[in-house]
Design a protein around this motif. Structure first.
Motif, short mmCIF file in Angstrom:
data_model
loop_
_atom_site.label_atom_id
_atom_site.label_comp_id
_atom_site.label_asym_id
_atom_site.label_seq_id
_atom_site.Cartn_x
_atom_site.Cartn_y
_atom_site.Cartn_z
N MET A 141 0.83 -1.21 0.00
CA MET A 141 0.00 0.00 0.00
C MET A 141 0.87 1.26 0.00
O MET A 141 1.89 1.32 0.69
N GLU A 142 0.47 2.25 -0.78
CA GLU A 142 1.20 3.51 -0.79
C GLU A 142 1.14 4.16 0.58
O GLU A 142 0.14 4.03 1.30
N SER B 69 0.77 7.22 1.54
CA SER B 69 -0.32 8.18 1.73
C SER B 69 -1.66 7.48 1.95
O SER B 69 -2.48 7.93 2.76
N THR B 70 -1.87 6.36 1.27
CA THR B 70 -3.10 5.59 1.45
C THR B 70 -3.13 4.97 2.84
O THR B 70 -4.16 4.99 3.52
N HIS B 71 -1.99 4.44 3.27
CA HIS B 71 -1.88 3.85 4.61
C HIS B 71 -2.16 4.91 5.67
O HIS B 71 -2.89 4.66 6.64
N ARG C 201 -3.96 7.76 5.35
CA ARG C 201 -5.38 8.12 5.33
C ARG C 201 -6.24 7.03 5.96
O ARG C 201 -7.16 7.31 6.73
N ALA C 202 -5.94 5.78 5.65
CA ALA C 202 -6.71 4.66 6.22
C ALA C 202 -6.52 4.62 7.74
O ALA C 202 -7.49 4.42 8.49
#
Length: 106
Positions: A22-23, A25-27, A29-30
């Motif tokens: 996972m990128e 930034s995605t990690h 935000r999640a």
């Protein structure tokens, strides 16, 4: 190993691989979304059993700090042989790093 155990192991490996891929930034935000939801759920609780996240897991360390700061009792797992013992934590800076890289109470 049973068929179910093998399937669980394979699924766990697949999920971990996906999380590690996972990128950043995605990690982030999640983790923020999960943290917000955890704060909502924990609002009515006084005692909370939590975990210290591995790098592939949602980062809830800020949530743990906030919960401690709000007077909640936070318990983290301590491994003693084959037993998992929940221990209350008063200060996250007192945690020690275990053999597998997870921070745990002494």
């Amino acid at each position: 190993m049973s068929r179910v155990a093998k399937e669980k192991c394979a699924l766990r490996e697949k999920v971990t691989a996906n999380l590690l891929a996972m990128e950043r930034s995605t990690h982030f935000r999640a983790s923020q979304m999960i943290g917000k939801r955890l704060m909502e759920i924990a609002n009515d609780a006084q005692h909370i059993l939590a975990f210290w996240p591995l790098s592939s897991e949602p980062d809830i360390t800020d949530v743990l700090e906030k919960l401690l700061g709000s007077g909640k009792t936070i318990c983290l797992p301590y491994i003693d042989g084959n037993s998992i013992i929940p221990l209350a934590v008063k200060d996250l800076s007192t945690l020690i790093r275990s053999k597998i890289g997870v921070y745990t109470p002494e």
